[in-house]
Design a protein around this motif. Structure first.
Motif, PDB file in Angstrom:
ATOM      1  N   ARG A  66      -3.921   1.751  10.015  1.00  0.00           N
ATOM      2  CA  ARG A  66      -4.652   1.788  11.292  1.00  0.00           C
ATOM      3  C   ARG A  66      -3.805   1.296  12.455  1.00  0.00           C
ATOM      4  O   ARG A  66      -3.908   1.799  13.566  1.00  0.00           O
ATOM      5  N   PRO A  71      -7.806   7.452   0.933  1.00  0.00           N
ATOM      6  CA  PRO A  71      -8.404   6.270   1.561  1.00  0.00           C
ATOM      7  C   PRO A  71      -7.360   5.239   1.981  1.00  0.00           C
ATOM      8  O   PRO A  71      -7.501   4.599   3.037  1.00  0.00           O
ATOM      9  N   THR A  94       0.832  -1.210   0.000  1.00  0.00           N
ATOM     10  CA  THR A  94       0.000   0.000   0.000  1.00  0.00           C
ATOM     11  C   THR A  94       0.859   1.248   0.000  1.00  0.00           C
ATOM     12  O   THR A  94       0.614   2.194  -0.762  1.00  0.00           O
ATOM     13  N   THR A 116      -2.482  10.744   6.260  1.00  0.00           N
ATOM     14  CA  THR A 116      -3.847  10.969   5.759  1.00  0.00           C
ATOM     15  C   THR A 116      -4.125  12.462   5.608  1.00  0.00           C
ATOM     16  O   THR A 116      -4.603  12.924   4.561  1.00  0.00           O
ATOM     17  N   ARG A 150      -0.286   7.219  10.621  1.00  0.00           N
ATOM     18  CA  ARG A 150      -1.611   7.212   9.995  1.00  0.00           C
ATOM     19  C   ARG A 150      -2.210   8.617   9.852  1.00  0.00           C
ATOM     20  O   ARG A 150      -2.554   9.059   8.749  1.00  0.00           O
ATOM     21  N   LEU A 196      -6.938   3.825   5.849  1.00  0.00           N
ATOM     22  CA  LEU A 196      -7.339   2.444   6.157  1.00  0.00           C
ATOM     23  C   LEU A 196      -6.165   1.515   6.430  1.00  0.00           C
ATOM     24  O   LEU A 196      -6.203   0.696   7.347  1.00  0.00           O
TER      25      LEU A 196
END
Length: 390
Positions: free
Chosen positions: A176, A169, A2, A68, A64, A173
């Protein structure tokens, strides 16, 4: 995986695509090349300064929220870039973009790798950076095609949409459970091995640390200058924009063999020696571009410089983690990252000043070659300092 994907998109939009917009912005707005690259250099300076704070945040809270929110801000700033008309606002925008770069580019991703992998750190860095290495391969030609089809302002809107869909996104996600605290089992005991390593103060008192910092400062001068100036340089030699952006994409593609070969080698041989070979490959590529101005020089540069370019960033992350451990990696790496971001700020601007003064790129290419070779010397001195202190 990711992080590899989100780094590809983030680097592609907020870093590598900038080179494509220099010429059309210069033509429409009448701003000089030095003025345009000065804004980009300001962003990199702010990124380095912010990186010192980012290291503290990562060691305490993880990536995180940082990544984000950073992605959301990057989208907004890219949209604002598409509407820009004032040079002063352009500089203000890129100062803010520099803060965002510290939050979404490699440093937070490397923090995750340094914390979660130890024996296989080289392979993990290779996996991450091989994926993200496609950033310029994809986004420099893509940005060029969008500029030709839509104009540079609409092209930025399209890139902002790609950035929003591809990163926000995913960061919200997938990160986390990536925190700055040890993972604990049901009884409250840590299930992960204890994280050890030097403190930031111990690292800063080490002469080897400063030689490592100098080495990567010098090599980053070269990588940053050529990343921003490659397309204008090739167009100035008479090549079309399609050829120039294509060459920039292939140059980045050649970074893949560099990462696949050099980064894992550091797990088996003295990493500083492997990095010295990377620096030498880098210097040889610059010499090819300097001494052979035709197509042969472009091919030699793309092959040699590309291989060295691809391996520099993961090599830095791995060397710092190997020498100083992972316990305070965010803070220690943040200091080195500040130096490299300062180099990224100075490289494009210095290249522009030399170009404006000399009326061409050869003096700048000679200076960057010297910087790469001096970086090799600094690595050697870091080895000697490390042995002396031990």
């Amino acid at each position: 995986v990711t992080l590899g994907i989100t780094e590809t998109i983030s680097y592609g939009v907020v870093y590598y695509a900038f080179t494509v917009f220099i010429t059309p912005m210069e033509a429409e707005l009448g701003w000089s090349r030095t003025a345009l690259t000065g804004a980009f250099s300001l962003a990199l300076l702010f990124s380095g300064l912010t990186g010192l704070l980012v290291g503290y945040w990562l060691d305490r809270h993880g990536p995180r929220a940082l990544m984000t929110i950073g992605s959301c801000c990057a989208v907004g700033l890219t949209l604002a870039w598409s509407r820009i008309h004032s040079l002063a606002l352009f500089y203000l925008l890129w100062a803010a973009m520099g803060v965002v770069m510290a939050a979404v580019l490699y440093e937070p991703a490397f923090w995750v790798i340094a914390r979660r992998f130890q024996a296989a750190r080289g392979r993990a860095l290779t996996a991450l950076t091989v994926i993200a290495g496609f950033a310029s391969v994809i986004f420099v030609p893509l940005a060029g095609a969008l500029v030709r089809a839509q104009g540079w302002r609409s092209a930025l809107v399209t890139l902002a949409v790609i950035l929003a869909v591809g990163t926000i996104p995913a960061h919200a996600l997938a990160l986390r459970h990536a925190t700055g605290r040890p993972r604990a089992g049901a009884s409250g005991s840590a299930v992960a091995p204890a994280i050890s390593g030097a403190t930031r103060g111990e690292a800063l008192r080490s002469a080897a640390f400063w030689w490592i910092t100098v080495a990567f400062f010098l090599i980053t001068l070269s990588t940053s200058a050529l990343t921003v100036h490659l397309v204008p340089l090739l167009m100035g030699r008479g090549y079309s924009q399609t050829f120039a952006t294509g060459a920039a994409g292939v140059f980045a593609l050649m970074a893949m063999p560099g990462r696949l070969i050099f980064t894992p080698l550091g797990d088996h041989f003295r990493r500083s020696r492997v990095i010295a070979v990377i620096f030498l490959t880098h210097a040889l590529g610059l010499l090819a571009l300097l001494l052979a101005p035709g197509l042969l020089g472009v091919v030699g540069f793309v092959a040699l410089f590309g291989a060295g370019f691809g391996a520099v960033t993961p090599a830095r992350a791995a060397l710092v983690a190997d020498v100083y451990g992972a316990a305070h990696y965010g803070q220690i790496s943040g200091v080195v990252a500040f130096a490299t971001m300062l180099a990224r700020a100075l490289g494009p601007l210095g290249m522009s000043l030399l170009y404006d003064h000399a009326g061409g790129y050869p003096p700048g290419l000679a200076a960057l070659t010297a910087a790469a070779l001096l970086g090799m010397l600094a690595l050697r001195l870091s080895e000697r300092s490390g042995r002396a202190s031990s």
